[in-house]
Design a protein around this motif. Sequence first.
Motif, mmCIF file in Angstrom:
data_model
loop_
_atom_site.group_PDB
_atom_site.id
_atom_site.type_symbol
_atom_site.label_atom_id
_atom_site.label_comp_id
_atom_site.label_asym_id
_atom_site.label_seq_id
_atom_site.Cartn_x
_atom_site.Cartn_y
_atom_site.Cartn_z
ATOM 1 N N LEU A 141 -10.378 3.497 36.603
ATOM 2 C CA LEU A 141 -9.290 2.525 37.309
ATOM 3 C C LEU A 141 -9.041 2.934 38.794
ATOM 4 N N GLU A 142 -9.032 1.176 39.309
ATOM 5 C CA GLU A 142 -8.491 2.212 41.264
ATOM 6 C C GLU A 142 -6.920 1.912 41.235
ATOM 7 N N PRO A 143 -6.731 2.564 41.786
ATOM 8 C CA PRO A 143 -5.599 2.911 41.901
ATOM 9 C C PRO A 143 -4.485 1.763 42.474
ATOM 10 N N GLY A 144 -3.317 1.670 41.214
ATOM 11 C CA GLY A 144 -2.591 0.273 41.453
ATOM 12 C C GLY A 144 -3.013 -0.764 39.893
ATOM 13 N N VAL A 145 -4.116 -0.437 39.339
ATOM 14 C CA VAL A 145 -4.298 -0.925 37.898
ATOM 15 C C VAL A 145 -3.924 -0.106 36.853
ATOM 16 N N VAL A 146 -3.686 -1.290 36.144
ATOM 17 C CA VAL A 146 -2.945 -0.378 35.014
ATOM 18 C C VAL A 146 -3.226 -1.056 33.971
ATOM 19 N N LYS A 147 -4.162 -0.122 33.092
ATOM 20 C CA LYS A 147 -4.897 -0.249 31.341
ATOM 21 C C LYS A 147 -3.977 -1.435 30.411
ATOM 22 N N LEU A 148 -3.359 -2.315 29.726
ATOM 23 C CA LEU A 148 -2.959 -2.372 29.018
ATOM 24 C C LEU A 148 -2.978 -2.370 27.609
ATOM 25 N N TRP A 149 -3.740 -2.404 27.502
ATOM 26 C CA TRP A 149 -4.882 -2.460 26.078
ATOM 27 C C TRP A 149 -5.988 -2.280 26.679
ATOM 28 N N GLU A 150 -6.875 -2.026 24.543
ATOM 29 C CA GLU A 150 -8.324 -2.133 25.231
ATOM 30 C C GLU A 150 -8.991 -1.868 23.791
ATOM 31 N N THR A 151 -9.994 -2.966 23.373
ATOM 32 C CA THR A 151 -10.327 -3.077 22.356
ATOM 33 C C THR A 151 -11.258 -2.127 21.331
ATOM 34 N N GLY A 201 -29.380 -19.158 16.243
ATOM 35 C CA GLY A 201 -28.257 -19.375 15.864
ATOM 36 C C GLY A 201 -27.332 -19.252 14.619
ATOM 37 N N LEU A 202 -27.314 -17.510 14.436
ATOM 38 C CA LEU A 202 -27.051 -16.562 13.747
ATOM 39 C C LEU A 202 -25.916 -15.905 15.099
ATOM 40 N N GLN A 203 -24.984 -16.237 15.892
ATOM 41 C CA GLN A 203 -24.591 -15.557 16.668
ATOM 42 C C GLN A 203 -23.145 -15.998 16.624
ATOM 43 N N SER A 204 -21.615 -15.531 17.682
ATOM 44 C CA SER A 204 -20.978 -16.143 17.149
ATOM 45 C C SER A 204 -19.662 -15.527 18.037
ATOM 46 N N ILE A 205 -18.021 -16.806 17.919
ATOM 47 C CA ILE A 205 -16.961 -16.418 19.081
ATOM 48 C C ILE A 205 -15.754 -15.776 18.400
ATOM 49 N N SER A 206 -15.410 -14.291 18.856
ATOM 50 C CA SER A 206 -14.819 -14.087 17.800
ATOM 51 C C SER A 206 -12.830 -14.721 18.828
ATOM 52 N N ARG A 207 -12.076 -14.440 17.929
ATOM 53 C CA ARG A 207 -11.161 -14.635 18.617
ATOM 54 C C ARG A 207 -9.601 -13.620 18.729
ATOM 55 N N LEU A 208 -9.682 -13.380 20.533
ATOM 56 C CA LEU A 208 -8.260 -11.899 20.363
ATOM 57 C C LEU A 208 -6.831 -12.423 20.480
ATOM 58 N N SER A 209 -6.218 -12.189 19.809
ATOM 59 C CA SER A 209 -4.950 -12.005 20.501
ATOM 60 C C SER A 209 -4.468 -11.140 21.922
ATOM 61 N N ALA A 210 -2.840 -11.876 21.907
ATOM 62 C CA ALA A 210 -2.444 -11.538 23.482
ATOM 63 C C ALA A 210 -2.892 -10.003 23.946
ATOM 64 N N GLU A 211 -2.856 -9.576 23.023
ATOM 65 C CA GLU A 211 -2.689 -7.760 22.516
ATOM 66 C C GLU A 211 -3.199 -7.434 22.714
ATOM 67 N N GLY A 212 -4.135 -7.416 22.047
ATOM 68 C CA GLY A 212 -6.211 -7.572 21.947
ATOM 69 C C GLY A 212 -6.761 -6.944 20.261
ATOM 70 N N GLU A 213 -5.106 -7.026 19.569
ATOM 71 C CA GLU A 213 -6.160 -6.982 18.421
ATOM 72 C C GLU A 213 -7.092 -7.520 17.571
ATOM 73 N N THR A 214 -7.830 -7.993 17.262
ATOM 74 C CA THR A 214 -9.050 -9.031 16.813
ATOM 75 C C THR A 214 -8.069 -9.307 15.288
ATOM 76 N N VAL A 215 -7.995 -11.192 15.814
ATOM 77 C CA VAL A 215 -7.133 -12.363 14.723
ATOM 78 C C VAL A 215 -8.699 -12.448 14.005
#
Length: 481
Positions: free
Chosen positions: A369-379, A413-427
């Motif tokens: 991370l660059e200085p000043g950037v804070v990681k909130l979450w990651e999947t 035609g076999l690919q997809s879209i995922s949906r995540l919550s605002a906290e990064g938890e996979t819905v």
Amino acid sequence: MTRSPWASCAVALCVMVVGVSVQPAAGAETVEVPFSSDRWDAAAGRTLEHLGRTGFEGSATMKEVAFTDGTIEVDVAVTGARSYPGIVFRTQGDGGGENVYLRPHRAGLYDDAVQYTPMFRGVSCWQLYNGDGFTAGTELPTDEWVTLRVEVSGSRARVFVGESGEPVLVIEHLKRDSVAGAIGVRGPMGGTAVFSNFRYSEEAPPDFGHHAYVDSPPGLLTGWQVSEPLAPEYAASERLPDPEVIEGLTWSGVDVEPSGLVNLTRFVSRTGRRPDAVLARTRVTTEVAEVRQLRLGYSDQVTVFLNGAPLFTGSSAYRERDPSFLGIVGMFDTVYLPLEQGDNELMLLVTEVFGGWAFMAGWGGATYLEPGVVKLWETAAEFKVPESVAWDPKREVYYVSNYDGYNPSRGEGLQSISRLSAEGETVDPDWVTGLRNPTGLQVRGDRLWVVERTGLAVIETESGSIVERHELGAGFANDVA
């Protein structure tokens, strides 16, 4: 755009590059120097009649020319056999200089038929610099005269092949300092490549425009010290010298280039034709004992030691792994270091055989991370080649497009879209399926616009249904605005 299957997320950046024809500056004084002239130091070549001209084969340097910036041109005729004819400039008496050359046997086949390489201490470092800004592809007819032209300005150069006004290669960063030196040609004997019609101008070439920015990859290891050359028996060795021998060596700090490369040829001279070896060392300090991934590149051979214990040996020499193997340097190998709490000594024994002497190393498997950037979450790494992410403020979720690779066996035609919550938890990892290698995303109201390989799909965000499709006729649509 090339995608890395290890990337946790990719954001598409679309750039249009407009070609600009570049011609020599009006009024530039061009000096023609026949190869029969006594202005040449041509002890390593000879003149001959070839294709209706007086030509020259071999290598020659012009006397009493101190060239810094300008244009150098020469006509070249090749048979298509393996050879490396080219132009040298800013050459020094210590075996240093710049070299732009052709690979006729790779023309029309590979993207390195034209190459720029710096020379240090008599060593051509062609294995160390490859790809954008160093190599390019071109067509090269055989048994006819073709013009090779190099325009030089400060730390930059352009290379032209044939009559096209477009450069085949733009060199944004010449690897040597912009100091005056000799000019000339460098090529083989035996008739596979012949030069003719050498000319040069010291008039400044047309402006190169904006200077490209070089971004360093995260996690590079720096703070290296390099030893003097070791005794011959340590070349390609898997053991360290005795501790008293190591302590008796002369060590010096070395610079790391923006790419992460430590070009040993800059700092250490070869001792002869046999393989040479040096040691490189740095200190790694950790707060706790841990296993850390080290990504590694080298030329030509390396053994990795941590706190005196050998962990890895690799060979990347020219033609070592198969008959067409070039040995280009890159972080292609990985070794896992069992680091102790506190200070650890990382040491590399690097052996050179041919083509440039170097190594590069950096940490993998981590986020920087660059200085000043804070990681909130990651999947977790659970997405199928994620390409783009879009935020839906109304539903407070993220959408992720799963491009899912280029492999045709997976089927369209076999690919997809995922949906995540605002906290990064996979819905929902496969919230919408039936997509065709989706890339860019855009949310507008209650609809999600999705770029597919040849068009746009429109998804109703409330129901997750594909409600429209629009074919664009594009070859590879990438994003939507």
